[in-house]
Design a protein around this motif. Sequence first.
Motif, PDB file in Angstrom:
ATOM      1  N   ARG A 296       0.817  -1.209   0.000  1.00 28.42           N
ATOM      2  CA  ARG A 296       0.000   0.000   0.000  1.00 28.42           C
ATOM      3  C   ARG A 296       0.855   1.264   0.000  1.00 28.42           C
ATOM      4  N   ALA A 297       2.108   1.141   0.503  1.00 31.14           N
ATOM      5  CA  ALA A 297       3.022   2.285   0.499  1.00 31.14           C
ATOM      6  C   ALA A 297       3.742   2.438  -0.836  1.00 31.14           C
ATOM      7  N   GLY A 298       3.474   1.514  -1.767  1.00 31.77           N
ATOM      8  CA  GLY A 298       4.055   1.640  -3.094  1.00 31.77           C
ATOM      9  C   GLY A 298       5.203   0.705  -3.393  1.00 31.77           C
ATOM     10  N   TYR A 299       5.605  -0.121  -2.437  1.00 28.45           N
ATOM     11  CA  TYR A 299       6.662  -1.096  -2.700  1.00 28.45           C
ATOM     12  C   TYR A 299       6.100  -2.247  -3.541  1.00 28.45           C
ATOM     13  N   THR A 300       6.790  -2.586  -4.613  1.00 24.64           N
ATOM     14  CA  THR A 300       6.346  -3.683  -5.487  1.00 24.64           C
ATOM     15  C   THR A 300       7.391  -4.792  -5.612  1.00 24.64           C
ATOM     16  N   ARG A 301       8.651  -4.486  -5.335  1.00 24.38           N
ATOM     17  CA  ARG A 301       9.717  -5.491  -5.451  1.00 24.38           C
ATOM     18  C   ARG A 301      10.241  -5.796  -4.043  1.00 24.38           C
ATOM     19  N   LEU A 302       9.762  -6.916  -3.510  1.00 25.91           N
ATOM     20  CA  LEU A 302      10.078  -7.301  -2.142  1.00 25.91           C
ATOM     21  C   LEU A 302      10.936  -8.549  -2.131  1.00 25.91           C
ATOM     22  N   GLY A 303      11.889  -8.589  -1.209  1.00 28.30           N
ATOM     23  CA  GLY A 303      12.718  -9.779  -1.005  1.00 28.30           C
ATOM     24  C   GLY A 303      12.617 -10.267   0.424  1.00 28.30           C
TER      25      GLY A 303
ATOM     26  N   LEU B 223       6.748 -12.844  -6.789  1.00 28.35           N
ATOM     27  CA  LEU B 223       7.775 -13.316  -5.868  1.00 28.35           C
ATOM     28  C   LEU B 223       8.984 -13.765  -6.690  1.00 28.35           C
ATOM     29  N   GLU B 224      10.069 -12.999  -6.589  1.00 30.54           N
ATOM     30  CA  GLU B 224      11.286 -13.297  -7.335  1.00 30.54           C
ATOM     31  C   GLU B 224      12.222 -14.151  -6.480  1.00 30.54           C
ATOM     32  N   LYS B 225      12.484 -15.378  -6.932  1.00 32.44           N
ATOM     33  CA  LYS B 225      13.333 -16.278  -6.162  1.00 32.44           C
ATOM     34  C   LYS B 225      14.745 -15.724  -5.970  1.00 32.44           C
ATOM     35  N   LYS B 226      15.212 -14.898  -6.889  1.00 32.07           N
ATOM     36  CA  LYS B 226      16.568 -14.346  -6.764  1.00 32.07           C
ATOM     37  C   LYS B 226      16.681 -13.397  -5.573  1.00 32.07           C
ATOM     38  N   TRP B 227      15.524 -12.962  -5.032  1.00 28.00           N
ATOM     39  CA  TRP B 227      15.526 -12.070  -3.881  1.00 28.00           C
ATOM     40  C   TRP B 227      15.059 -12.771  -2.609  1.00 28.00           C
ATOM     41  N   VAL B 228      15.035 -14.088  -2.647  1.00 29.83           N
ATOM     42  CA  VAL B 228      14.735 -14.878  -1.454  1.00 29.83           C
ATOM     43  C   VAL B 228      16.036 -15.548  -1.015  1.00 29.83           C
ATOM     44  N   PHE B 229      16.542 -15.172   0.163  1.00 27.84           N
ATOM     45  CA  PHE B 229      17.815 -15.674   0.662  1.00 27.84           C
ATOM     46  C   PHE B 229      17.564 -16.473   1.936  1.00 27.84           C
ATOM     47  N   LEU B 230      17.636 -17.796   1.826  1.00 21.82           N
ATOM     48  CA  LEU B 230      17.450 -18.691   2.966  1.00 21.82           C
ATOM     49  C   LEU B 230      18.807 -19.305   3.284  1.00 21.82           C
ATOM     50  N   ARG B 231      19.403 -18.886   4.391  1.00 24.08           N
ATOM     51  CA  ARG B 231      20.804 -19.183   4.676  1.00 24.08           C
ATOM     52  C   ARG B 231      20.937 -19.945   5.999  1.00 24.08           C
ATOM     53  N   PRO B 232      21.391 -21.204   5.964  1.00 28.95           N
ATOM     54  CA  PRO B 232      21.544 -21.984   7.205  1.00 28.95           C
ATOM     55  C   PRO B 232      22.464 -21.324   8.225  1.00 28.95           C
ATOM     56  N   GLU B 233      23.484 -20.587   7.760  1.00 29.75           N
ATOM     57  CA  GLU B 233      24.436 -19.996   8.700  1.00 29.75           C
ATOM     58  C   GLU B 233      23.798 -18.898   9.555  1.00 29.75           C
ATOM     59  N   LEU B 234      22.582 -18.465   9.199  1.00 29.49           N
ATOM     60  CA  LEU B 234      21.912 -17.424   9.965  1.00 29.49           C
ATOM     61  C   LEU B 234      21.183 -17.964  11.195  1.00 29.49           C
TER      62      LEU B 234
ATOM     63  N   PRO C  74      16.112  -5.819  -4.358  1.00 28.25           N
ATOM     64  CA  PRO C  74      14.719  -5.339  -4.390  1.00 28.25           C
ATOM     65  C   PRO C  74      14.590  -3.963  -3.734  1.00 28.25           C
ATOM     66  N   GLN C  75      13.379  -3.453  -3.703  1.00 27.59           N
ATOM     67  CA  GLN C  75      13.132  -2.168  -3.045  1.00 27.59           C
ATOM     68  C   GLN C  75      13.160  -2.288  -1.520  1.00 27.59           C
ATOM     69  N   VAL C  76      12.811  -3.463  -1.023  1.00 27.57           N
ATOM     70  CA  VAL C  76      12.776  -3.670   0.424  1.00 27.57           C
ATOM     71  C   VAL C  76      13.022  -5.146   0.717  1.00 27.57           C
ATOM     72  N   LEU C  77      13.716  -5.407   1.826  1.00 26.33           N
ATOM     73  CA  LEU C  77      13.961  -6.772   2.281  1.00 26.33           C
ATOM     74  C   LEU C  77      13.270  -6.986   3.618  1.00 26.33           C
ATOM     75  N   LEU C  78      12.417  -7.995   3.690  1.00 33.68           N
ATOM     76  CA  LEU C  78      11.860  -8.426   4.960  1.00 33.68           C
ATOM     77  C   LEU C  78      12.759  -9.523   5.511  1.00 33.68           C
ATOM     78  N   THR C  79      12.934  -9.565   6.835  1.00 38.70           N
ATOM     79  CA  THR C  79      13.800 -10.564   7.442  1.00 38.70           C
ATOM     80  C   THR C  79      13.062 -11.288   8.569  1.00 38.70           C
ATOM     81  N   SER C  80      13.620 -12.399   9.003  1.00 44.36           N
ATOM     82  CA  SER C  80      13.008 -13.180  10.075  1.00 44.36           C
ATOM     83  C   SER C  80      13.532 -12.795  11.450  1.00 44.36           C
ATOM     84  N   SER C  81      14.434 -11.805  11.521  1.00 45.66           N
ATOM     85  CA  SER C  81      15.051 -11.452  12.793  1.00 45.66           C
ATOM     86  C   SER C  81      15.609 -10.036  12.736  1.00 45.66           C
TER      87      SER C  81
END
Length: 341
Positions: A178-185, A214-225, A248-255
């Motif tokens: 809604r804030a205008g972000y369209t490319r999310l990782g 949903l662009e897979k190139k902007w999804v980073f699932l890293r065991p070392e994290l 991407p325009q914005v990255l969401l993270t799990s932590s």
Amino acid sequence: MDKIRRKAVTMADVAAAAGVSVTTVSHVINQTASISGETCDRVRQAINRLGYRPPASADLNQGRRIIGVFAPEISNEFYARSLQAIIDEAEEHDYAVLLCSLQHRHRAEVSYIRSLLQCGVRGLIFFGGADDDERQILSAARRAPVVLGDRRLPNAPVDTVGVDNSGVMRRMVTRLARAGYTRLGYVAEDLIMSNTRDRYLGFCQGMEENGLSLEKKWVFLRPELRLRKAEEAHRFFLELLDSGAALPQVLLTSSDLIAMGIIAAFRARGRKVPQEMGVVGFDNISLAAYCDPPLTTVAQDMEQLGKTCFQVLLGRMEDAARSPRETVIRAKIVVRESVRL
């Protein structure tokens, strides 16, 4: 007149009451052999009925009621504050807590479970952690009350306490769209933990609901994290920025710690957040409000999460026959300056 001293219950007494050998009782207590479920139940019923406690528990208990708590780590503020809330609530009810920090070590968890059960703990809380320990959790639940905190095991008939991980992540994606972000990782540990898996599922659902690709190139699932989150995220994103990869325009993270590592990598390379890319955390640890820029994140009520875990365990210890319950604590979005909302 001296008080009459009651004779201590022995393993032989348990064996006689259960109609099995002393060796079988020993195997059930120590989990050192494969014993049928029916026999295990009979032995445990005899143990409870007679009030038997293995000798190893004598020095440990000293008359106190004890629970065991398992956690992946204690250096992360999210775990530290949640676990402290468990300890505080347990103390209010005259329980002591034995805390086991696992560092994702499967063998250590098996050993700790065995030792705690031998020591006669009244209940167990498994807080966080991966899903590769379902068998030992189910085995432990047959011998003592068990609560899962900040995690789920779909096939485990035990009480659970958690956050609406999927739902709040969907709400976050909608807020960004809604804030205008369209490319999310998305950046997270691998998905061996149910809480991180639910967050990623919510991210994917939110993308679909808002018509975003949903662009897979902007999804980073890293065991070392899983551990050393800030340090490992910082190292990885320094490499990513140096490679010139499109972001991407914005990255969401799990932590929050992962988010802070990313922001530090941007700052080290002279890049700006949120001008060049927004970053969103998850947890709302104390430092989230004071990093540069202050971090937009998802706030989990860590104290309520820990407190509820003990309260649910207490209810289970008082009423072992009731049906398992799932308790969900709603998380909320905290908007700061690391994204433009």
